[in-house]
Design a protein around this motif. Structure first.
Motif, PDB file in Angstrom:
ATOM      1  N   UNK A 186     -35.540   1.496 -14.680  1.00  0.00           N
ATOM      2  CA  UNK A 186     -34.889   0.199 -14.579  1.00  0.00           C
ATOM      3  C   UNK A 186     -34.795  -0.123 -13.098  1.00  0.00           C
ATOM      4  N   UNK A 214     -24.390 -13.963 -18.475  1.00  0.00           N
ATOM      5  CA  UNK A 214     -24.788 -12.654 -17.968  1.00  0.00           C
ATOM      6  C   UNK A 214     -23.571 -11.938 -17.445  1.00  0.00           C
ATOM      7  N   UNK A 271     -31.946 -14.113 -13.250  1.00  0.00           N
ATOM      8  CA  UNK A 271     -31.761 -12.757 -13.768  1.00  0.00           C
ATOM      9  C   UNK A 271     -32.608 -11.742 -13.005  1.00  0.00           C
ATOM     10  N   UNK A 272     -33.873 -12.086 -12.765  1.00  0.00           N
ATOM     11  CA  UNK A 272     -34.735 -11.070 -12.160  1.00  0.00           C
ATOM     12  C   UNK A 272     -34.368 -10.820 -10.707  1.00  0.00           C
ATOM     13  N   UNK A 288     -35.127 -21.492 -20.586  1.00  0.00           N
ATOM     14  CA  UNK A 288     -34.697 -20.133 -20.318  1.00  0.00           C
ATOM     15  C   UNK A 288     -35.322 -19.597 -19.038  1.00  0.00           C
ATOM     16  N   UNK A 337     -26.977  -4.838 -11.816  1.00  0.00           N
ATOM     17  CA  UNK A 337     -27.804  -4.760 -13.012  1.00  0.00           C
ATOM     18  C   UNK A 337     -27.092  -5.463 -14.163  1.00  0.00           C
ATOM     19  N   UNK A 338     -27.893  -5.961 -15.063  1.00  0.00           N
ATOM     20  CA  UNK A 338     -27.346  -6.718 -16.182  1.00  0.00           C
ATOM     21  C   UNK A 338     -26.822  -5.742 -17.216  1.00  0.00           C
ATOM     22  N   UNK A 339     -25.538  -5.795 -17.526  1.00  0.00           N
ATOM     23  CA  UNK A 339     -25.048  -4.905 -18.573  1.00  0.00           C
ATOM     24  C   UNK A 339     -24.823  -5.661 -19.871  1.00  0.00           C
ATOM     25  N   UNK A 340     -24.786  -6.973 -19.782  1.00  0.00           N
ATOM     26  CA  UNK A 340     -24.637  -7.743 -21.006  1.00  0.00           C
ATOM     27  C   UNK A 340     -25.259  -9.106 -20.762  1.00  0.00           C
ATOM     28  N   UNK A 341     -26.042  -9.567 -21.714  1.00  0.00           N
ATOM     29  CA  UNK A 341     -26.550 -10.912 -21.554  1.00  0.00           C
ATOM     30  C   UNK A 341     -26.664 -11.558 -22.906  1.00  0.00           C
ATOM     31  N   UNK A 342     -26.575 -12.838 -22.897  1.00  0.00           N
ATOM     32  CA  UNK A 342     -26.605 -13.570 -24.140  1.00  0.00           C
ATOM     33  C   UNK A 342     -27.354 -14.858 -23.888  1.00  0.00           C
ATOM     34  N   UNK A 343     -28.501 -15.001 -24.531  1.00  0.00           N
ATOM     35  CA  UNK A 343     -29.265 -16.229 -24.345  1.00  0.00           C
ATOM     36  C   UNK A 343     -29.253 -16.995 -25.648  1.00  0.00           C
ATOM     37  N   UNK A 380     -34.094 -17.090 -16.070  1.00  0.00           N
ATOM     38  CA  UNK A 380     -34.851 -15.867 -15.855  1.00  0.00           C
ATOM     39  C   UNK A 380     -34.989 -15.595 -14.359  1.00  0.00           C
ATOM     40  N   UNK A 421     -23.225  -5.759 -13.081  1.00  0.00           N
ATOM     41  CA  UNK A 421     -22.405  -4.695 -12.531  1.00  0.00           C
ATOM     42  C   UNK A 421     -23.159  -4.081 -11.362  1.00  0.00           C
ATOM     43  N   UNK A 463     -31.472 -10.133  -9.123  1.00  0.00           N
ATOM     44  CA  UNK A 463     -30.132  -9.635  -8.832  1.00  0.00           C
ATOM     45  C   UNK A 463     -30.229  -8.399  -7.945  1.00  0.00           C
TER      46      UNK A 463
END
Lengths: 323, 508
Positions: free
Chosen positions: B90, B49, B207-208, B200, B320-326, B204, B52, B210
């Motif tokens: 968002x 993740x 992630x939620x 995952x 906030x997530x600006x890039x994520x890769x799962x 999660x 920003x 932040x």
């Protein structure tokens, strides 16, 4: 064998390739000769967005045989997410490591935040059943822009530094000729990606970098021979002849190295489906790299050096007559 | 045998064995306490993740800003535009406001008021926010992007957010020794790597959460959740419902004591980012900074969820997530297989090729190649580098360069033999003459690789790291190791081997 005799043909062919490549960067069959949008099939790495690879549970496949693109599109259509855009979903199947055929669907959408991503996954789960091992990549458009900027910046700085190094170790014209050959290789790869509408993602940067390393390497080996042969050059031998001898002396090495690399890449292309685009780029780039060091960089060097010497000789002659 | 050759062969042998031990999972594992070779997400599966700070305004603030701006327009007798939010929802935050005027000249009059200029002091709910405006006009539409100035937040907010996330990961997932949380240099970003994650859902949760937790009375932020500890959830007999027990540390405890004392009977809302979680009434002062929130007859699962959200919202700044890769763990292991197949095919091809074209010297170069592979992986292990798929590409490119160097050398030796030199002199001359070509071609590649190391992001850096190591090691093995092997082999009776170096063309 006298290759350099045909140097003007090579240079002509080089110019033709460059012009065609540049044209294809703007208009090509992918954008219907300029009528429609971008000339490149840009992936989300560059445009920003979300990419979901959703494996379809085997139970669903057993019951329904297959998943159609429209089925998935219908699911997405029904969602209420503001400013939600998506490309036509692509169903596909691949054997996994154990040989079992796995069905999945690839969905590219606009950038989804956490909530929106959850909504999409939930909808897919409701329709196709809960799936294990989905893959999600999302990239903010800002990050995509940075990727391009950093990549281009890195290529430019690396090229400049390499010219300086070659200038220092050889001569300026060698450095410029090497970079021109490199530019030829990279443009060719880019234009073919555009021409065939192959998706351009972050891998393209790895491809271009590998080509950068390979192409320069190849050119340097010939220029090294030229440098050595120049030491013992009798006056009556032209630079074109020196270039020709050097090419022939390193020919076996060029072929051996070129063919092994191309052959290995070809095998990968056939055996490993999910690196196919990457391998396609490498195949074109490495072939071009081998070609361009012999038929682009060396002729440019020879033509320039001979032209310079003729000019010098002419000036000397002019000085002599005026005196 | 020549004296120096003996110790050189021994040296190469010992170095190779030591590195082999470091790479091997059982022996190396004991030294490094984890797998010696660290594999990237694309191999192991897991989550990455990039976060920003979120400087956008929440919906309720934007609505207030809208009112303030419209008031100013009204005072200037400009017909009121219709206003909407821009950006997608968002965390209940939006990019800014879109003002649609009835015509372009009214828009121009509005612009001349200079209220849409770059900075704006925004008084709302008793606090001042410094806003940064960015406006763009198109016909009769004015798009106003609004962000809060980062100076409004404490300077170490990002650093603190980083440690909160790191702690949270440690708490949640034992055995994730390789989780990594770091601030990206030069950029205000936090990068979180969670390789080898089993499910995952674990990620999660991270992630939620932040977001920043705040306590608000009458819409005014009175306290944030940085110092909040959620003690737990239990059943409260007297109230007949489940209750969340919480406490505050340090200064926040004093602030809470004062606020609650001053506002008994009022409601104090708990916000996660810009979403209201709950709005409990302050029944009595909380002098020691700890308290209980009861939620009527809500079921335990729901109360647990609130407790979790409160617990996880204690960031000093919203991210906030600006890039994520799962990448699913199963997919990761497939990539390992594909990558392994690819590299093994590559190596076998190269080994066969060298053997076919160059015979005995090819075999010696193959031995040097195996040492090359051991050294590159060993260096990666020692420096705790992470091997990714692009990294593997760099590694294979390095093999190519190592082989190329040997091809150049062997062709040179053949040339020397053709010129009538005896084998020992030809080997000497071949290596000598090949040296400049190898040096120059490798150094130019090295220049490119180092530039990429500094300018590249993520995957490119992975490629650059292994390329730098590979180029350096391949120069060493091609020039030194192959040389030692060949000298050692031909030491006793050089001319016996001349044929195998390709001398026959001239002989015959």
């Amino acid at each position: 064998m006298d290759l350099i005799k045909y140097r003007w043909y090579f240079i002509g062919f080089f110019i033709l390739t460059m012009v065609l490549s540049i044209v294809f960067l703007y208009v090509n069959p992918y954008n219907q000769w300029g009528k429609q949008g971008s000339a490149f099939n840009l992936g989300i790495d560059f445009t920003g967005g979300s990419r979901i690879k959703y494996p379809i549970p085997s139970q669903y496949i057993q019951e329904h045989k297959e998943v159609t693109s429209d089925e998935v599109a219908a699911v997405l259509q029904s969602l209420t997410i503001p400013d939600f855009k998506f490309n036509q979903p692509q169903p596909a199947q691949n054997p996994d490591a154990t040989g079992v055929i796995r069905h999945f669907v690839l969905i590219n959408t606009s950038f989804l935040n956490n909530t929106e991503q959850g909504i999409v996954i939930k909808a897919l789960e409701d329709k196709f059943g809960a799936s294990e091992g989905f893959e999600i990549t999302r990239i903010d458009p800002l990050v995509g822009k940075e990727l391009v900027e950093n990549g281009v910046m890195a290529m430019i700085i690396a090229s400049l530094l390499m010219v300086i190094y070659i200038w220092f170790r050889f001569e300026l014209v060698s450095g410029i000729a090497a970079i021109v050959a490199l530019l030829h290789d990279c443009l060719l790869v880019l234009s073919l990606f555009a021409f065939f509408g192959i998706e351009v993602n972050a891998n393209i940067i790895a491809v271009l970098l590998t080509i950068l390393g390979y192409s320069i390497n190849d050119t340097i080996v010939i220029f090294d021979r030229i440098r050595e042969n120049l030491k013992y050059r009798p006056k009556e031998i032209s630079f074109a002849e020196i270039a020709n001898d050097s090419i022939l002396q390193t020919f076996r090495r060029s072929l051996n190295t070129g063919f092994t690399t191309i052959f290995a890449t070809m095998l990968l292309y056939i055996l490993v489906p999910n690196v196919r685009e990457l391998c396609f780029g490498l195949l074109v780039g490495i072939t071009a790299g081998t070609y361009s060091s012999i038929f682009v960089a060396s002729p440019i060097w020879a033509v320039y050096k001979d032209w310079q010497e003729n000019k010098k000789a002419a000036r000397k002659l002019a000085n002599a007559t005026t005196r | 045998m020549r004296h120096d050759l003996r110790w050189k062969v021994w040296l190469i042998f010992i170095v190779a064995v030591v590195f082999a031990f470091l790479i091997h999972p059982t022996t190396g594992g004991k030294i490094f306490k984890t797998d010696p070779l660290r594999l990237g997400l694309d191999f192991k599966g897991g989550i990455e993740l990039t976060l920003e700070p979120d400087y956008r305004l929440g919906a309720n603030y934007l609505a207030q800003l809208q009112t303030q701006l419209l008031t100013k327009l009204r005072q200037a007798n400009i017909p009121e535009p219709t206003v909407g939010f821009i950006g997608t929802i968002d965390n209940n935050r939006y990019e800014g406001l879109r003002l649609v005027f009835d015509n372009a000249s009214n828009l121009e009059r509005a612009s001349n008021l200079k209220i849409f200029t770059s900075t704006y002091k925004f008084e709302s709910f008793g606090e001042t926010k410094n806003l940064i405006f960015e406006s763009e006009t198109k016909g009769n539409v004015l798009e106003l992007k609004v962000k809060q100035n980062k100076q409004d937040f404490p300077g170490d907010a990002l650093e603190r957010a980083k440690s909160v996330i790191a702690n949270r990961i440690n708490e949640k997932s034992a055995g994730m020794a390789e989780a990594e949380v770091r601030i990206e240099p030069q950029k205000e970003r936090i990068n979180v790597q969670l390789p080898g994650l089993k499910s995952l859902e674990q990620a999660q949760e991270i992630i939620i959460t932040t977001a920043r937790l705040t306590f608000r009375i009458n819409n005014q932020i009175v306290l944030d959740g940085t110092d909040l500890t959620v003690e737990g959830v239990n059943f409260d007999q007297t109230k007949g419902g489940y209750a969340i027990h919480f406490s505050m540390k340090g200064n926040s405890a004093k602030v809470l004591a004062k606020i609650t004392a001053d506002n008994v009977g009022k409601n104090m809302a708990v916000y996660l980012d810009e979403n209201e979680l709950m709005n409990p009434r302050i029944e009595s002062a909380l002098p020691d900074g700890s308290g209980v929130i009861t939620l009527g007859d809500a079921p335990k699962s729901e109360v647990d969820r609130y407790a979790l959200l409160m617990k996880s919202g204690s960031l000093p700044i919203s991210l906030r997530v600006i890039q994520s890769n799962q990448v699913a763990p199963t997919l990761g292991s497939e990539t390992v297989k594909t990558g392994l197949i690819a590299s093994i095919i590559g190596v076998i091809m190269v080994i066969l090729f060298m053997l076919l074209f160059y015979g005995l010297p090819g075999l010696l170069a193959d031995a040097a190649l195996i040492i090359y592979a051991t050294l590159v992986l060993g260096v990666m292990v020692v420096f705790r580098g992470v091997l990714t798929l692009p990294g593997l590409a760099g590694f294979i490119l390095g093999i190519g360069m190592a082989v190329d160097a040997n091809v150049i050398i062997f062709e040179r030796i053949k040339d020397e033999l053709r010129n009538g030199k005896r084998l020992r002199a030809a080997v000497e001359g071949g290596f000598h003459r090949a040296f400049t070509a190898i040096l120059d071609s490798n150094l130019t590649t090295l220049i490119a690789a180092v530039v990429l190391l500094f300018y590249g992001t993520g995957p490119i850096q992975g490629f650059a790291v292994t390329l730098v190591i590979s180029v350096l090691v391949s120069m060493f093995t091609a020039i030194f190791v192959t040389r030692v092997f060949i000298d050692w082999k031909i030491d006793n009776d050089p001319d016996r081997y001349a044929k195998q170096f390709g001398f026959k063309e001239v002989e015959g």
